[in-house]
Enzyme design. Structure first.
Site, short mmCIF file in Angstrom:
data_model
loop_
_atom_site.label_atom_id
_atom_site.label_comp_id
_atom_site.label_asym_id
_atom_site.label_seq_id
_atom_site.Cartn_x
_atom_site.Cartn_y
_atom_site.Cartn_z
N GLY A 214 0.76 -1.33 -0.27
CA GLY A 214 -0.47 0.08 0.03
C GLY A 214 0.57 0.94 -0.09
O GLY A 214 -0.02 2.31 0.45
N GLU A 242 4.55 -6.82 1.67
CA GLU A 242 3.34 -7.43 0.37
C GLU A 242 3.48 -6.35 -0.33
O GLU A 242 1.95 -5.70 -1.20
CB GLU A 242 2.45 -7.99 0.03
CG GLU A 242 2.19 -8.88 1.53
CD GLU A 242 0.89 -9.66 1.91
OE1 GLU A 242 0.07 -8.56 0.85
OE2 GLU A 242 0.72 -10.54 2.10
N PRO A 243 4.37 -5.02 -0.94
CA PRO A 243 4.56 -4.30 -1.39
C PRO A 243 4.41 -4.22 -3.26
O PRO A 243 4.83 -5.51 -3.71
CB PRO A 243 6.08 -4.14 -1.28
CG PRO A 243 6.96 -4.60 -1.46
CD PRO A 243 6.53 -5.54 -0.32
N ARG A 245 3.06 -1.89 -5.55
CA ARG A 245 3.56 -0.63 -6.28
C ARG A 245 4.57 -0.47 -6.62
O ARG A 245 5.52 -0.31 -7.26
CB ARG A 245 2.06 -0.14 -5.60
CG ARG A 245 2.54 1.82 -6.67
CD ARG A 245 1.61 3.26 -5.91
NE ARG A 245 0.45 2.54 -5.12
CZ ARG A 245 -1.24 2.50 -6.70
NH1 ARG A 245 -0.45 2.43 -7.95
NH2 ARG A 245 -1.63 1.75 -6.66
N ARG A 280 -6.08 3.77 -14.58
CA ARG A 280 -6.16 3.95 -13.62
C ARG A 280 -7.14 5.74 -13.00
O ARG A 280 -7.22 5.83 -12.49
CB ARG A 280 -4.77 4.03 -12.36
CG ARG A 280 -3.89 2.47 -12.75
CD ARG A 280 -3.39 3.02 -12.02
NE ARG A 280 -3.03 3.56 -10.44
CZ ARG A 280 -2.44 4.39 -9.91
NH1 ARG A 280 -2.19 4.81 -10.27
NH2 ARG A 280 -2.96 4.50 -8.65
N TYR A 284 -9.48 5.95 -10.84
CA TYR A 284 -9.64 6.46 -9.65
C TYR A 284 -9.11 7.59 -9.50
O TYR A 284 -8.99 8.40 -8.42
CB TYR A 284 -8.03 6.06 -8.92
CG TYR A 284 -8.26 4.16 -8.89
CD1 TYR A 284 -8.63 3.40 -8.49
CD2 TYR A 284 -6.99 3.57 -8.83
CE1 TYR A 284 -9.41 1.96 -8.02
CE2 TYR A 284 -6.87 1.71 -9.13
CZ TYR A 284 -8.03 1.17 -8.43
OH TYR A 284 -7.63 -0.05 -8.75
N CYS A 309 -14.55 5.26 -27.33
CA CYS A 309 -15.65 6.62 -26.95
C CYS A 309 -16.00 6.23 -26.31
O CYS A 309 -17.63 5.90 -25.68
CB CYS A 309 -16.65 6.00 -28.47
SG CYS A 309 -16.28 5.37 -30.46
N GLU A 310 -15.73 6.95 -25.31
CA GLU A 310 -16.54 6.82 -23.83
C GLU A 310 -15.52 8.23 -23.17
O GLU A 310 -14.57 8.82 -23.22
CB GLU A 310 -15.14 6.22 -23.00
CG GLU A 310 -15.63 4.55 -23.21
CD GLU A 310 -17.03 4.10 -22.70
OE1 GLU A 310 -17.72 5.35 -21.59
OE2 GLU A 310 -17.22 3.04 -23.43
C1 PLP Z 1 -3.46 -7.60 -0.64
C2 PLP Z 1 -2.84 -7.19 -0.92
N1 PLP Z 1 -1.10 -7.09 -0.36
C3 PLP Z 1 -0.49 -6.24 -1.15
C4 PLP Z 1 -0.87 -5.18 -2.16
C5 PLP Z 1 -0.12 -4.51 -2.55
O1 PLP Z 1 -0.28 -3.16 -2.75
P1 PLP Z 1 0.52 -2.05 -3.28
O2 PLP Z 1 0.37 -2.23 -4.50
O3 PLP Z 1 -0.07 -0.69 -3.04
O4 PLP Z 1 1.74 -2.37 -2.27
C6 PLP Z 1 -2.21 -5.69 -2.17
C7 PLP Z 1 -2.73 -4.24 -3.24
O5 PLP Z 1 -4.22 -4.15 -3.36
C8 PLP Z 1 -3.45 -6.64 -1.26
O6 PLP Z 1 -4.18 -6.39 -1.33
#
Ligand code: PLP
Length: 382
Positions: A214, A242-243, A245, A280, A284, A309-310
Site C-alpha cells: 500500500g 507485500e509491496p 506498486r 487508473r 481512481y 468512445c467514452e
Molecule cells: C493483500 C494485498 N497485499 C498487497 C497489495 C499491494 O498493494 P500496493 O500495490 O499498493 O503495494 C494489495 C493490493 O491491493 C493487496 O490487496
C-alpha cells in the site's frame, strides 16, 4: 521517469506505440530501498501490480516471494519457480482451483473470513487477515481496511478464527493486514499497526505478522518499517511485507503518440493510448506525470484523451505542454504498476508490447497482441 528521452524515442521507433517500457536499474533500486528499510523482513511482491514473467523472474532471482490472488497469478509464480515459503495465496473469494494449487505448492493461505477455515485444504499454513476498520487516506476504491470494505475479519473475530484453525489441524502462523493502496498519510499505517498490537492481549505471541503493502511511490519507507518492526516485535513475530506498486511503479512508463489535437471547451491532445492501456486515471482519478518528448515553448493546458468512445477516456487533465503535432511522443510516468496489469481488450484493442531497458539495450518482454489474439478463444458452434 528514469529513462532518457533518447532511450524512450528509440524504444517507440523499434516497438511501436502504445508501449510499456521498464527500467531495470529502477526496478533494482526500488527493491534495494525496500530491503534497506525493512532489513530482515520477508518480501512478497503483490503480483497484481505487474505480472510480467520477466519481472517476476528477476524478483525470484533476487529472493523475493509472491502474493497471488488468482489461479492465473499462482500459475505465473509457479512458472518462475515459487513454492512453499515464497508463495502467499490471498483473496476474499478463493476458488477450489486456487485452494488446490496453493496446497500443491505448499503456499501460505491468507484467511479472509470465518467460513474459510472449513474450506482450507488439510494441514494448511494460514494467516488471518484483520480488517482494522480504519478510514484511510486514499480513493474509496483503493481502501481495503475500512469497516465498510469486504476484506478480512473483525478484530473481535480474530481469537475465534485462530482457535478454529488450530482445532482443524491447520498451522495458524499469524496475522495479516493490508489497509489499501496508494496511501498518502503515513499515520494510516501507524493506526493499523496499533489495532494489530492491541490484539496481542488475546492472541499471545505469533510466528508471523504480515503488514501488506500500500506504500505510495514517495512513502517514507524507513518510518513505516520502524513501526512495522515494532508491531512484529510485540508478537515476537517475523515481519512479512507485500509491496506491489512501490516495487514497479516508477520503473515503468507508458509511451503514446499524438494522433492530433482538438479545441472545444478545452484543449485536447488525442493519443493512441487511453483507458485500455492506463485505466487508473479513469478508475481512481489517479494522476500520472506527463512528459512531452518534443521541444517547444510550454504554453497551454491540455487534456490528454484516448481513442475510446467514452467521455471518461482521459489520461490526464490540464497538463502544460508545448504545442503538439501528430506523431509527437508523450511519456506517462509511474505506469509500471497497475498499467499493463489492468489493461483490457475493450474495443478489440490489442494489448501493447512491453520492453525492458537493462542499461545497455532494449529487450522485448511481451510482444504486441494482434486482433486475432483477442478473439482466439472465441468459438463458432453454429
Ligand atoms: C493483500 C494485498 N497485499 C498487497 C497489495 C499491494 O498493494 P500496493 O500495490 O499498493 O503495494 C494489495 C493490493 O491491493 C493487496 O490487496
Amino acid at each position: 521517469m528514469t529513462l532518457s528521452r533518447s532511450e524512450l524515442r528509440t524504444a517507440a521507433e523499434r516497438f511501436g506505440t502504445p508501449l510499456y517500457v521498464y527500467d531495470a536499474a529502477e526496478l533494482d533500486a526500488a527493491l534495494a530501498r525496500v530491503r534497506s528499510a525493512f532489513g530482515p523482513a520477508r518480501v512478497f511482491y503483490a503480483v497484481k501490480a505487474n505480472p510480467n514473467l520477466t519481472l517476476l523472474g528477476r524478483m525470484r532471482a533476487a529472493g523475493v516471494g509472491f502474493e497471488c490472488v488468482s489461479a492465473g497469478e499462482i500459475a505465473r509464480a509457479e512458472h518462475v519457480g515459487a513454492s512453499g515459503d515464497t508463495l502467499l495465496v490471498n483473496g476474499p473469494a478463493k476458488s477450489a482451483q486456487e485452494y488446490a494449487a496453493g496446497a500443491r505448492l505448499g503456499a501460505t493461505f491468507i484467511v479472509d473470513r470465518v467460513e474459510e477455515v472449513g474450506l482450507l485444504p488439510p494441514r494448511s499454513k494460514a494467516l488471518v487477515r484483520v480488517n482494522p476498520a480504519l478510514d484511510v487516506s486514499t480513493h474509496d476504491h483503493l481502501a481495503t481496511g475500512a469497516a465498510s470494505s469486504k476484506f478480512g475479519v473483525t478484530p473481535e473475530q480474530v481469537p475465534q478464527v485462530l482457535g478454529a484453525l488450530r482445532e482443524a489441524g491447520h498451522d495458524a502462523r499469524g496475522l495479516h493486514v493490508h489497509i489499501g493502496s496508494a496511501i498518502r498519510n503515513a499515520g494510516d499505517f501507524s493506526a493499523a499497526f496499533a489495532r494489530l498490537t492491541a490484539l496481542h492481549l488475546h492472541t499471545g505471541d505469533l510466528d508471523v505478522l504480515d503488514v501488506g503493502g500500500g506504500w505510495g511511490v514517495d512513502a517514507d519507507l524507513p518510518g513505516i518499517a520502524r513501526e512495522a518492526h515494532a508491531a512484529a516485535a510485540t508478537f515476537s513475530a517475523q515481519l512479512w511485507v507485500e509491496p506491489g506498486r512501490y516495487l514497479v511503479a516508477r520503473a515503468g512508463t507508458l509511451l503514446t503518440r499524438v494522433v492530433g489535437t482538438k479545441h472545444t471547451g478545452r484543449n485536447f491532445v488525442l493519443t493512441d493510448a487511453g483507458m485500455t492501456e492506463l485505466l487508473r486515471p479513469m478508475l481512481y482519478g489517479a494522476q500520472h506525470p506527463v512528459t512531452a518528448l518534443w521541444d517547444g515553448e510550454v504554453q497551454d493546458r491540455w487534456d490528454v484523451a484516448g481513442p475510446a468512445c467514452e467521455s471518461g477516456d482521459l489520461l490526464a487533465r490540464g497538463v502544460r505542454l508545448p504545442a503538439p503535432t501528430p506523431g509527437d511522443l508523450l511519456a506517462l510516468g509511474e505506469a509500471g504498476a497497475y498499467g499493463a496489469s489492468m489493461s483490457s481488450n475493450y474495443l478489440t484493442r490489442p494489448r501493447p508490447a512491453e520492453a525492458l531497458w537493462d542499461g545497455a539495450a532494449w529487450a522485448l518482454i511481451r510482444r504486441r497482441e494482434t486482433p486475432q489474439d483477442v478473439w482466439a478463444a472465441e468459438l463458432a458452434p453454429f
